[in-house]
Structure formats: structure tokens, C-alpha cells
Design an enzyme around this catalytic site. Structure first.
Site, PDB file in Angstrom:
ATOM      1  N   SER A  96       1.118 -51.621  19.699  1.00  0.00           N
ATOM      2  CA  SER A  96       0.837 -51.810  21.115  1.00  0.00           C
ATOM      3  C   SER A  96      -0.623 -52.230  21.327  1.00  0.00           C
ATOM      4  CB  SER A  96       1.192 -50.526  21.878  1.00  0.00           C
ATOM      5  OG  SER A  96       1.170 -50.720  23.259  1.00  0.00           O
ATOM      6  N   ASP A 218      12.159 -54.370  24.902  1.00  0.00           N
ATOM      7  CA  ASP A 218      10.924 -53.598  25.024  1.00  0.00           C
ATOM      8  C   ASP A 218      10.483 -53.662  26.477  1.00  0.00           C
ATOM      9  OD1 ASP A 218       8.243 -52.733  25.091  1.00  0.00           O
ATOM     10  OD2 ASP A 218       7.795 -53.547  23.123  1.00  0.00           O
ATOM     11  N   HIS A 247       9.622 -49.455  23.280  1.00  0.00           N
ATOM     12  CA  HIS A 247       8.254 -49.864  22.947  1.00  0.00           C
ATOM     13  C   HIS A 247       7.683 -49.069  21.772  1.00  0.00           C
ATOM     14  CE1 HIS A 247       4.481 -51.850  23.683  1.00  0.00           C
ATOM     15  NE2 HIS A 247       3.845 -50.709  23.866  1.00  0.00           N
TER      16      HIS A 247
END
Length: 271
Positions: A96, A218, A247
Site C-alpha cells: 500500500s 481492491d 486491500h
């Protein structure tokens, strides 16, 4: 114990001879998010684990709101960690926002990174002209408002959406735990920095080989973003879209994600 080591709960595990791997977690989690991956690495690599500043296990007194108002502050932290450990070169796995943080750090010190494995990465979350990031400004304003008004209630709703599952699943409960551990004002500040960031202009400056790994579904990062990264990064890159949801696929779908990550860690891009 040095200040960098203490501030980031720095750990090095494994005695492997194949080099150094740095694992960097994303927003709302901490180094425990890598628990399914680490056992597969320790025989062959030395593995660096740390908590980004503001994560639940870190000391909130160390969180400098002005320093971490941009992602560059986190990139400087990463370079300080590598300097503290005297790392000459590493394979960097970032999830991320930490995928982007690693990319930023590699611009000034490409020699420190042999490759970047970018899991669920996005250079910009807001939609723009000719760019689909997945969010409109109104979406983000609502998110920030909800976080600020009742953080615990927001966590309870956000965790299953982000992970992809119901509150009874182990992965959702784990993400809820690490989200709850963050001080609410710090969590809001970090979320604003991440979701309002735009590093698209920096992508051509990233010359280290990049392995882009993405889930098919996601909430935070549409699949088209992985292709955008592939097209605009300055060095060699490869994309793999996995049949996983959420995610945080390393938590929710480790049976799918761990073999993929291991393959990208162990093999270079075929030129």
C-alpha cells in the site's frame, strides 16, 4: 538501542545468505501483517521488519505531524533505517502506501534497492482528468469526517470493506485490532496524507526494477492503477494481478498471495 531502532520497533530475523529483504506494512497495520510471509524467508534471507511512524505499536510522542504531512517524511525514515542497519542493498517489499514510500526513497538512493515489490500500490487515490484512482474528493471528505467524529465506529465499518469479508473473519479481526491501536488523531492525519497524495510526477524517476502485485478486487486500488504504474515507472517493471480480494491480501488470502510474493522476490524481471 538507537533512536531509529527504538522508534520503529526494528527487528532483523533469519540467517539466510541470499541477502537482505525489507518488509514495510501499509496504513492501519503493523509489522505483524507479514506473519504468513516471514517463515518462508528466514532460511534464505535476513529479513528486516519495522513499524512505520504512527502505527499502533510506535510511541505517539515520536509522531511529528509536520514531518509526516508528506510521504517524503516516511521515505527519509526508511533511508535512516537502512543506514542504521548498514544495508548495502536490499529487496524491498512494500504494501500500500509503503510501496510508494519505497519508490520515493529509491529515487535518491537507487543503489540501496536491487528491486521493489509493490503490493497494492497507488500513486494517487483521487480521480483526475485521464486518470482513475478510485475516489472522488467527496468520498475522501466523508471518510475523514467519519474518522474524526467516531474513530472506533469508523474502524468497525472500514475493516471489513478494506479486507473483504465480515467481522467474524480472522483477517478482518486482525486488521480491526491494528486499526484500533492507532491514536485517532494520528490515524486521521496519516489517512489524509495518504489519500491526498499524488506522486505521479515522480514515477519516471524510479529506475529500480519494480514488481507490481495487485488484487483483482481492491476497495482502495483499482486494477487499472497497476497498469498505470507499469506504464509510467522509469525502469523495468512487471505486473501480476492475482485472483484475490481486498486491500490486504497477505492477510485475507495468504494461500494465493504468499506464493506470488515469493516468486517475485526470488526471480528477476526477464529482459
Amino acid at each position: 538501542m538507537g533512536i531509529v531502532e527504538e522508534a520503529h520497533n526494528l527487528r532483523v530475523v533469519g540467517e539466510g545468505k541470499r541477502g537482505m529483504i525489507v518488509l514495510a506494512h501499509g496504513f492501519g497495520t503493523d509489522q505483524s501483517v507479514w506473519k504468513h510471509l516471514v517463515p518462508h524467508l528466514v532460511a534464505d534471507y535476513r529479513v528486516v521488519l519495522f513499524d512505520t511512524m504512527g502505527a499502533g505499536p510506535t510511541n505517539p510522542d515520536y509522531f511529528d505531524f509536520s514531518r509526516y504531512a508528506t510521504l517524503e517524511g516516511y521515505a527519509l525514515d526508511l533511508l535512516a533505517i537502512l543506514q542504521e542497519l548498514r544495508v548495502a542493498s536490499c529487496i524491498y517489499v512494500g504494501h500500500s502506501v509503503s510501496a510508494v514510500i519505497g519508490a520515493i526513497a529509491s529515487i535518491s538512493r537507487p543503489d540501496l534497492f536491487s528491486k521493489l515489490v509493490l503490493l497494492s500500490a497507488s500513486p494517487r487515490y483521487l480521480n483526475d482528468v485521464d486518470y482513475y484512482g478510485g475516489f472522488e474528493q467527496e468520498d475522501l471528505d466523508e471518510l475523514f469526517e467519519a474518522m474524526g467524529s467516531n474513530y472506533k465506529a469508523w474502524c468497525s465499518g472500514f475493516a471489513p470493506l478494506c479486507v473483504g469479508g465480515d467481522m467474524e473473519s480472522v483477517a478482518v479481526q486482525e486488521f480491526s485490532r491494528t486499526l484500533f491501536n492507532i491514536r485517532p488523531d494520528i490515524a486521521l492525519s496519516v489517512a489524509q496524507t495518504i489519500f491526498q497524495s499524488d506522486v505521479r510526477s515522480l514515477l519516471p524517476l524510479v529506475t529500480v526494477p519494480c514488481h507490481i502485485v495487485q488484487s483483482t478486487k481492491d476497495l482502495a486500488v483499482p486494477v487499472v492503477v497497476s497498469e498505470y504504474l507499469h506504464k509510467h515507472l522509469g525502469g523495468d517493471s512487471i505486473v501480476e494481478v492475482m485472483p484475490s480480494e481486498g486491500h490486504l491480501p497477505q492477510l485475507s488470502s495468504p494461500d494465493i498471495v504468499i506464493p506470488v510474493l515469493l516468486r517475485h522476490i526470488q526471480h528477476d524481471i526477464a529482459v
